[in-house]
Design an enzyme around this catalytic site. Structure first.
Site, mmCIF file in Angstrom:
data_model
loop_
_atom_site.group_PDB
_atom_site.id
_atom_site.type_symbol
_atom_site.label_atom_id
_atom_site.label_comp_id
_atom_site.label_asym_id
_atom_site.label_seq_id
_atom_site.Cartn_x
_atom_site.Cartn_y
_atom_site.Cartn_z
ATOM 1 N N THR A 147 20.615 54.415 11.913
ATOM 2 C CA THR A 147 20.136 52.718 11.931
ATOM 3 C C THR A 147 17.982 53.564 12.240
ATOM 4 O O THR A 147 18.493 53.608 13.034
ATOM 5 C CB THR A 147 20.137 51.941 12.795
ATOM 6 O OG1 THR A 147 21.767 51.418 12.514
ATOM 7 C CG2 THR A 147 18.758 50.837 12.408
ATOM 8 N N GLU A 194 21.723 52.826 22.895
ATOM 9 C CA GLU A 194 21.422 51.332 23.610
ATOM 10 C C GLU A 194 21.997 51.670 24.753
ATOM 11 O O GLU A 194 23.692 51.297 24.665
ATOM 12 C CB GLU A 194 21.590 50.312 22.301
ATOM 13 C CG GLU A 194 21.111 50.135 21.710
ATOM 14 C CD GLU A 194 21.265 49.001 20.581
ATOM 15 O OE1 GLU A 194 22.513 49.193 20.172
ATOM 16 O OE2 GLU A 194 20.173 48.522 19.682
ATOM 17 N N ASN A 253 24.977 44.987 22.853
ATOM 18 C CA ASN A 253 25.458 44.523 21.660
ATOM 19 C C ASN A 253 26.459 43.404 21.107
ATOM 20 O O ASN A 253 27.070 42.506 19.649
ATOM 21 C CB ASN A 253 26.330 45.965 20.772
ATOM 22 C CG ASN A 253 25.220 46.777 20.369
ATOM 23 O OD1 ASN A 253 23.852 46.690 19.425
ATOM 24 N ND2 ASN A 253 25.233 48.063 20.669
#
Lengths: 384, 384
Positions: free
Chosen positions: A180, A260, A379
């Site tokens: 991404t 992340e 998330n």
């Protein structure tokens, strides 16, 4: 640095109000020429965001005058309205910049399945155009961040005074077939669209395609390479391709380093493979093993999880010939217990897992990161 | 219940000292006949534990007299010594029970890459044999637990007085091609090895092969089905196969319900697929999407992550025809925004994700669970 390191480019980054937080969310990169050659590589996900569908068509023409990038919304899974919104974005930029919409690429990142606030985006394009500057690269890089903790830029220079520079965003949903990520690379070298395309495909195959944060492939991945020719130098193809690959590798490493929730960057080196394809397949299988990623988070050299990941692949190997090292200690030899696992020091952020398939001379490196409670927290609350 | 629900079987479970915790760790299941037909299905991981390599050979003979199972160590990636240890285990059981070692299956579970404490295991076999009983099934089921919070058993009965019963262990490393599971099923029906094999393969394909806790395939998966013939009934094949599938489905559901760290059990229904193979491929891709699993943990109906997972598959579908429901609310219609996501109630443990490919009439169900901080904690500290 970044997209304005090369001559012939201006950029801007502003807060258009797309993000509720008020953070910068709209970037504009403009090629001021004299050349406007371009190439692009996009997600291989079959569910593609509207801006990907649009920009794929634009890039096919071989010329890109400007790129409009927004964070705060991916414009993916938004149906015909989403595509119209991307089209309107390109039209507005074309109007403001005095160019054809068919040469304006668009890239978006953020939550899937939400329409963009078009009034703010369209007014933002005018505001961004008013701020375009040959020093605007940093601001553009800041405006494309989502969960990134830092903005990512890189640059390489070639003999004769030409430059390749770039910016990237991405911190999750990073997986082969591109992550991404939105990446814009610029160069002032005089290179035609065909050579740009080849250099970009070769570079992404060996860099962005070999980072795998969480096995999740995005709908929005876009990597663009724009050439202005402003340096009035036509480098040798090999030298130019090296510079593009250098910048891509630098940005890819930064993406993994900012993944992340990660506390470890994991370099998976697969050696002794019968083919590069085998090496990549094995590296990805190891990179996607949640149990191993948890173990590395716990600084536990649990090499059995490496072997069980290798065992799920179709690569050429014999189970009793496999060797695995963690941070240089060969904890598995001949498919069985090797050196003392207590010798492995895993205190540092970078961890190297070496898998020797003992089946040939090919190799590949895949980067991933550990799986942490912070990843889960980040998330499980992203869209709520 | 469990492996002694069917007539013609005895079992025992004891603490042999293999686990440092002193918990039960050794189980013995014996077929007292008159028949000794058997079938087995094993991990498709190419890195196979020593007991898997051994038991595959035993099962090929079509007859199994006894199964020795231990927790506290997987005896995987342990080289020639590991295989000798499995062989010695079968030899000792053969000696104690007065049978041939070639009819003794062995199954192990626990940490990979560690040799078993053979002195304790071999003395344990004698101790377990002394406790064999037609009521020993529960104790056997308790002795094969690793990180399982509960032991798992199931039973089905057929017209005419025959029974299929079973026990299972497994709580992580659950993935297609079987999960990290040890399962022993027994029946007193009079069924030959060929029919046992067919019934077992059909049942595992539709049950254990369709649970995917964490995408990680084990080196030790073993599912055995033993028939004693003690009920003196030969059921119709279809009826028998139904009973085997019922018990397998029951155990598979229990395995997912006890997955490490899970707070949600996720039933992924893929409908409207062009083929069952497509439905399974799409279901597995959704089941392995870490971002979606985090979102469900956070009770966030983030359907965009379902679409991006579907988009990575090769199944037949058109992106703008995809529909997705979460707990019955069609949050995605025609590849775009559907019903209001705020209508989705995700407070309960079971969450149903329905993906309609709008490409045919085939369907499949895959079970998985959410990804939680507890999973990370449990698996970052497992071997340390």
């Amino acid at each position: 640095m970044t997209v304005t390191a090369a001559k012939g480019f201006t950029a801007a980054g502003i807060a258009a109000g797309i993000k509720q937080s008020g953070q910068p969310d709209l970037a504009l990169v403009v090629n001021t020429g004299p050349r406007r050659a371009a190439a692009g590589v996009f997600t291989s996900n079959r569910v593609k965001a509207a801006p990907v569908l649009w920009s794929e068509q634009v890039v096919k023409g071989g010329a890109v005058t400007a790129v409009v990038l927004n964070s705060g919304g991916a414009n993916a899974c938004t149906g015909p309205q989403g595509f119209q919104d991307t089209h309107a974005t390109a039209e507005r930029a074309a109007e403001v910049l005095g160019h054809s919409a068919g040469e304006i690429a668009v890239a978006s990142t953020g939550l899937i399945g939400v329409l963009l606030p078009m009034d703010r985006l369209l007014s933002g394009i005018g505001a961004a155009a008013a701020e375009l500057s040959p020093y605007g690269g940093e601001k553009a890089a800041l405006a494309i961040k989502t969960t990134d903790s830092v903005h990512k830029t890189a640059v390489a220079t070639g003999a004769g005074g030409w430059t390749v520079g770039g910016m990237a965003k991405g911190a999750g949903m990073l997986a082969p077939g591109l992550a991404t990520m939105l990446v814009v690379l610029t160069t002032d070298a005089d290179v035609d669209a065909g050579a740009l395309d080849k250099a970009l495909r070769d570079a992404t195959r060996q860099t962005f395609d070999r980072i795998d944060s969480d096995g999740c492939m995005s709908t929005n991945d876009t990597v663009l390479l724009l050439a202005s020719g402003a340096a009035e130098v036509s480098p040798e193809y090999g030298e130019f391709a090296d510079a593009v690959r250098t910048v891509c590798a630098d940005l890819a490493r930064q993406l993994i380093g900012d993944a992340e929730g990660a506390s470890k960057d994991i370099r998976i080196e697969v050696v002794g493979a019968a083919s590069e394809q085998d090496a990549v397949e094995v590296g990805r299988s190891i990179a996607r093993n949640n149990l191993l990623k948890c173990a590395i988070h716990g600084e536990d050299p649990n090499w059995g999880r490496v072997l069980s990941a290798i065992g799920t692949t179709g690569a050429v190997f014999e189970p009793d010939a496999l060797n695995v090292a963690i941070n240089g200690v060969w904890v598995c030899r001949g498919g069985s217990v090797g050196e003392d696992r207590d010798l492995v020091d895993m205190r540092f952020r970078e961890v190297v897992v070496t898998a020797d398939l003992a089946a040939g001379d090919a190799s590949a490196v895949i980067w991933t990161n550990d799986l942490t409670a912070d990843y889960v927290h980040e998330n499980s609350a992203y869209s709520s």
